[in-house]
Design a protein around this motif. Sequence first.
Motif, PDB file in Angstrom:
ATOM      1  N   LYS A 161     -14.609   4.225  13.881  1.00 14.08           N
ATOM      2  CA  LYS A 161     -14.273   3.327  12.765  1.00 14.08           C
ATOM      3  C   LYS A 161     -15.540   2.939  12.003  1.00 14.08           C
ATOM      4  CE  LYS A 161      -9.998   2.092  11.947  1.00 14.08           C
ATOM      5  NZ  LYS A 161      -9.458   2.999  11.012  1.00 14.08           N
ATOM      6  N   GLY A 191      -1.681  -0.861   0.836  1.00 16.32           N
ATOM      7  CA  GLY A 191      -1.482  -0.360   2.201  1.00 16.32           C
ATOM      8  C   GLY A 191      -2.750  -0.635   2.998  1.00 16.32           C
ATOM      9  N   ALA A 192      -3.184  -1.903   2.980  1.00 17.33           N
ATOM     10  CA  ALA A 192      -4.508  -2.260   3.528  1.00 17.33           C
ATOM     11  C   ALA A 192      -4.553  -2.223   5.049  1.00 17.33           C
ATOM     12  CB  ALA A 192      -4.916  -3.644   3.031  1.00 17.33           C
ATOM     13  N   GLY A 193      -3.391  -2.254   5.706  1.00 20.88           N
ATOM     14  CA  GLY A 193      -3.371  -2.242   7.171  1.00 20.88           C
ATOM     15  C   GLY A 193      -4.091  -3.464   7.718  1.00 20.88           C
ATOM     16  N   TYR A 196      -9.853  -3.144   7.790  1.00 21.81           N
ATOM     17  CA  TYR A 196     -11.230  -2.751   8.128  1.00 21.81           C
ATOM     18  C   TYR A 196     -12.007  -2.426   6.853  1.00 21.81           C
ATOM     19  CZ  TYR A 196      -9.221  -1.372  12.673  1.00 21.81           C
ATOM     20  OH  TYR A 196      -8.571  -1.348  13.866  1.00 21.81           O
ATOM     21  N   ILE A 218      -2.746  -5.317  -0.247  1.00 18.98           N
ATOM     22  CA  ILE A 218      -1.279  -5.368  -0.222  1.00 18.98           C
ATOM     23  C   ILE A 218      -0.821  -4.657   1.048  1.00 18.98           C
ATOM     24  CG2 ILE A 218       0.846  -4.731  -1.470  1.00 18.98           C
ATOM     25  CD1 ILE A 218      -0.947  -6.601  -3.036  1.00 18.98           C
ATOM     26  N   GLU A 219       0.004  -5.297   1.803  1.00 23.17           N
ATOM     27  CA  GLU A 219       0.396  -4.715   3.099  1.00 23.17           C
ATOM     28  C   GLU A 219       1.791  -5.227   3.462  1.00 23.17           C
ATOM     29  OE1 GLU A 219      -0.666  -2.457   5.450  1.00 23.17           O
ATOM     30  OE2 GLU A 219       1.149  -3.160   6.444  1.00 23.17           O
ATOM     31  N   LEU A 220       2.635  -4.294   3.913  1.00 24.71           N
ATOM     32  CA  LEU A 220       4.014  -4.655   4.286  1.00 24.71           C
ATOM     33  C   LEU A 220       4.058  -5.564   5.504  1.00 24.71           C
ATOM     34  CD1 LEU A 220       6.064  -1.314   4.041  1.00 24.71           C
ATOM     35  CD2 LEU A 220       6.413  -3.398   2.703  1.00 24.71           C
ATOM     36  N   LEU A 224      -0.377  -8.469  10.032  1.00 22.49           N
ATOM     37  CA  LEU A 224      -1.684  -7.971   9.595  1.00 22.49           C
ATOM     38  C   LEU A 224      -2.205  -8.786   8.407  1.00 22.49           C
ATOM     39  CD1 LEU A 224      -1.243  -4.088   9.851  1.00 22.49           C
ATOM     40  CD2 LEU A 224      -2.064  -5.705  11.542  1.00 22.49           C
ATOM     41  N   GLN A 245       3.618  -7.617   0.847  1.00 21.95           N
ATOM     42  CA  GLN A 245       4.507  -7.141  -0.210  1.00 21.95           C
ATOM     43  C   GLN A 245       4.587  -5.626  -0.179  1.00 21.95           C
ATOM     44  OE1 GLN A 245       3.341  -8.002  -4.325  1.00 21.95           O
ATOM     45  NE2 GLN A 245       5.295  -9.033  -4.592  1.00 21.95           N
ATOM     46  N   ASP A 246       5.680  -5.099  -0.736  1.00 21.46           N
ATOM     47  CA  ASP A 246       5.795  -3.654  -0.916  1.00 21.46           C
ATOM     48  C   ASP A 246       5.002  -3.290  -2.170  1.00 21.46           C
ATOM     49  OD1 ASP A 246       6.705  -1.043  -1.619  1.00 21.46           O
ATOM     50  OD2 ASP A 246       8.393  -1.373  -0.261  1.00 21.46           O
ATOM     51  N   ILE A 247       4.242  -2.219  -2.077  1.00 18.45           N
ATOM     52  CA  ILE A 247       3.445  -1.776  -3.232  1.00 18.45           C
ATOM     53  C   ILE A 247       4.340  -1.675  -4.466  1.00 18.45           C
ATOM     54  CG2 ILE A 247       2.169   0.184  -4.193  1.00 18.45           C
ATOM     55  CD1 ILE A 247       1.389   0.909  -1.269  1.00 18.45           C
ATOM     56  N   LEU A 261      -5.643   3.879   0.936  1.00 17.69           N
ATOM     57  CA  LEU A 261      -6.145   4.790   1.957  1.00 17.69           C
ATOM     58  C   LEU A 261      -5.121   4.971   3.056  1.00 17.69           C
ATOM     59  CD1 LEU A 261      -9.686   3.226   2.107  1.00 17.69           C
ATOM     60  CD2 LEU A 261      -8.990   5.258   0.859  1.00 17.69           C
ATOM     61  N   ALA A 263      -2.029   5.439   2.871  1.00 18.50           N
ATOM     62  CA  ALA A 263      -0.710   4.827   2.649  1.00 18.50           C
ATOM     63  C   ALA A 263       0.309   5.968   2.755  1.00 18.50           C
ATOM     64  CB  ALA A 263      -0.660   4.171   1.291  1.00 18.50           C
ATOM     65  N   CYS A 264       1.435   5.684   3.377  1.00 19.94           N
ATOM     66  CA  CYS A 264       2.327   6.782   3.776  1.00 19.94           C
ATOM     67  C   CYS A 264       3.004   7.459   2.576  1.00 19.94           C
ATOM     68  CB  CYS A 264       3.378   6.245   4.731  1.00 19.94           C
ATOM     69  SG  CYS A 264       2.696   5.003   5.842  1.00 19.94           S
ATOM     70  N   ALA A 267       3.967   6.251  -0.949  1.00 21.42           N
ATOM     71  CA  ALA A 267       3.236   5.004  -1.215  1.00 21.42           C
ATOM     72  C   ALA A 267       1.941   5.335  -1.965  1.00 21.42           C
ATOM     73  CB  ALA A 267       2.933   4.284   0.087  1.00 21.42           C
TER      74      ALA A 267
HETATM   75  C1  LIG Z   1      -2.093   4.201   8.043  1.00 23.13           C
HETATM   76  S1  LIG Z   1      -2.241   2.553   7.535  1.00 23.13           S
HETATM   77  C2  LIG Z   1      -3.784   2.579   6.673  1.00 23.13           C
HETATM   78  C3  LIG Z   1      -4.485   1.271   6.675  1.00 23.13           C
HETATM   79  C4  LIG Z   1      -5.820   1.250   5.919  1.00 23.13           C
HETATM   80  N1  LIG Z   1      -5.659   1.517   4.520  1.00 23.13           N
HETATM   81  C5  LIG Z   1      -6.792   2.251   6.543  1.00 23.13           C
HETATM   82  O1  LIG Z   1      -6.976   3.340   5.973  1.00 23.13           O
HETATM   83  O2  LIG Z   1      -7.387   1.933   7.575  1.00 23.13           O
HETATM   84  C6  LIG Z   1      -1.070   2.487   6.203  1.00 23.13           C
HETATM   85  C7  LIG Z   1      -0.616   1.067   5.911  1.00 23.13           C
HETATM   86  O3  LIG Z   1       0.135   1.073   4.705  1.00 23.13           O
HETATM   87  C8  LIG Z   1       1.195   0.166   4.834  1.00 23.13           C
HETATM   88  N2  LIG Z   1       2.219   0.566   3.874  1.00 23.13           N
HETATM   89  C9  LIG Z   1       2.913   1.727   3.851  1.00 23.13           C
HETATM   90  N3  LIG Z   1       3.774   1.742   2.816  1.00 23.13           N
HETATM   91  C10 LIG Z   1       3.591   0.574   2.153  1.00 23.13           C
HETATM   92  C11 LIG Z   1       4.197   0.001   0.998  1.00 23.13           C
HETATM   93  N4  LIG Z   1       5.121   0.644   0.326  1.00 23.13           N
HETATM   94  N5  LIG Z   1       3.777  -1.221   0.614  1.00 23.13           N
HETATM   95  C12 LIG Z   1       2.820  -1.890   1.305  1.00 23.13           C
HETATM   96  N6  LIG Z   1       2.213  -1.393   2.406  1.00 23.13           N
HETATM   97  C13 LIG Z   1       2.603  -0.182   2.831  1.00 23.13           C
HETATM   98  C14 LIG Z   1       1.614   0.309   6.288  1.00 23.13           C
HETATM   99  O4  LIG Z   1       2.282  -0.847   6.764  1.00 23.13           O
HETATM  100  C15 LIG Z   1       0.289   0.540   6.992  1.00 23.13           C
HETATM  101  O5  LIG Z   1      -0.264  -0.647   7.510  1.00 23.13           O
END
Ligand SMILES: C[S@@+](CC[C@H](N)C(=O)[O-])C[C@H]1O[C@@H](n2cnc3c(N)ncnc32)[C@H](O)[C@@H]1O
Length: 390
Positions: A161, A191-193, A196, A218-220, A224, A245-247, A261, A263-264, A267
């Motif tokens: 990390k 999608g900040a998770g 870090y 922004i993070e679901l 976290l 919130q949802d993006i 980074l 983000a699935c 997203a």
């Molecule tokens: C794999 S983690 C990456 C975290 C961080 N960006 C990193 O690279 O270390 C992806 C994060 O995106 C969030 N996420 C996915 N879809 C999202 C959406 N539509 N809105 C907000 N957050 C979302 C997930 O909950 C997850 O915590």
Amino acid sequence: MPNEKDFLAEFTARLQQSIAQGRFVKLTLSKNGGADQDFKNVYARLIELKGAEALSFTLRYATRDVVKNHPVAEGIAMVGLWLGQDFLNGDLFTLDEDVSIQYSKKRKPRLIVRPPSQQAPPPKTHDRPKQYLIEAAGNPYLPAMGITTASGKIAADGQRKFRQINKYIEIIDSLIQQQPLPPDAHIVDMGAGKGYLTFALYDHLRHHLGLQPAIVGIELRQPLVDFGNQLAQQIGYTGLSFLAQDIEQYRPERIDMLIALHACDIATDLAIAKGIQAGASIIVVAPCCHKQVRQQMSCPTEMQAILRHGILAERQAELITDGIRALLMEAHGYRAKVFEFISTEHTAKNLMIAGIKGPPDTQALAAVAAIKAEFGVEEHFLEGLLKCKM
Ligand SMILES: C[S@@+](CC[C@H](N)C(=O)[O-])C[C@H]1O[C@@H](n2cnc3c(N)ncnc32)[C@H](O)[C@@H]1O
């Protein structure tokens, strides 16, 4: 009561003594007090140069670092000249004590001596294997996230990390050099998770580049978000906050830099579209899974012999998904670059797409159309998003 000059003499004497006794760890000068506002910090460490000890100074300016090596006596004299003029704070770390000299606005100094926070001096080699922008010691969010120990050493399972954070900050730093951000930059990390990278970005912009950024993660996942907000408050990162919130639902008023980074799947597209529509001057994404295009993709006849292998079809889907993302960014006025973020030793999700504002590429949409036709892709999700106002 010692006079003002004595405080500075006392500080430089302790610096000299710590070096002479082999107890010196490092020295930092901060809080710009001089005419050159771009001159942000000085970091000093001890090195061995041609068989003799020398002080190696990293002079950190707003957009670049300059390294200068001086014989010890000359280096100590430089510190004496900088303090109280260019810099209002000096922090000396030795194995026996932490010594700070702090100047008020009226340039009145005071000296503070505390018990040592450092347990070992760094190696004296001239060319250290890697000079990291984010240091392991002295960054309060790193131990809170388990990346370093309380004493500032990288934790056994924090190495990966730590390297990722530094690589990321290096990339962002170079993008900002190409496309400077305003001092009050509005940045969104989608999608900040656990945050870090968000914390590291804030630290770098605020403490190394001297900006006053407003960063929102922004993070679901609510837990976290709560963790990030509590930590930011606890360590005084006042411009950093997290939002559950949802993006898709996020309606930004202003974005200067958009980050997403890992983000699935779509997203990443939602984030890119928000960045483009807000006119962000920098967009940085590291895509994650690539299901949307994969589901539509059909295989051109001559490729069937290859794409019958699931893994290769998956790679092809990734290639098309991310290639089209870069082309769409170019069509909408960004100069895009696609490159490896960190080596695959760390993660399979290692691709990064970075765009900085530039003229639109008028050929890009035709290229997208041709690629889609070739691979039977009806619509890339990002295309649809860019057609409608979000
Ligand atoms: C794999 S983690 C990456 C975290 C961080 N960006 C990193 O690279 O270390 C992806 C994060 O995106 C969030 N996420 C996915 N879809 C999202 C959406 N539509 N809105 C907000 N957050 C979302 C997930 O909950 C997850 O915590």
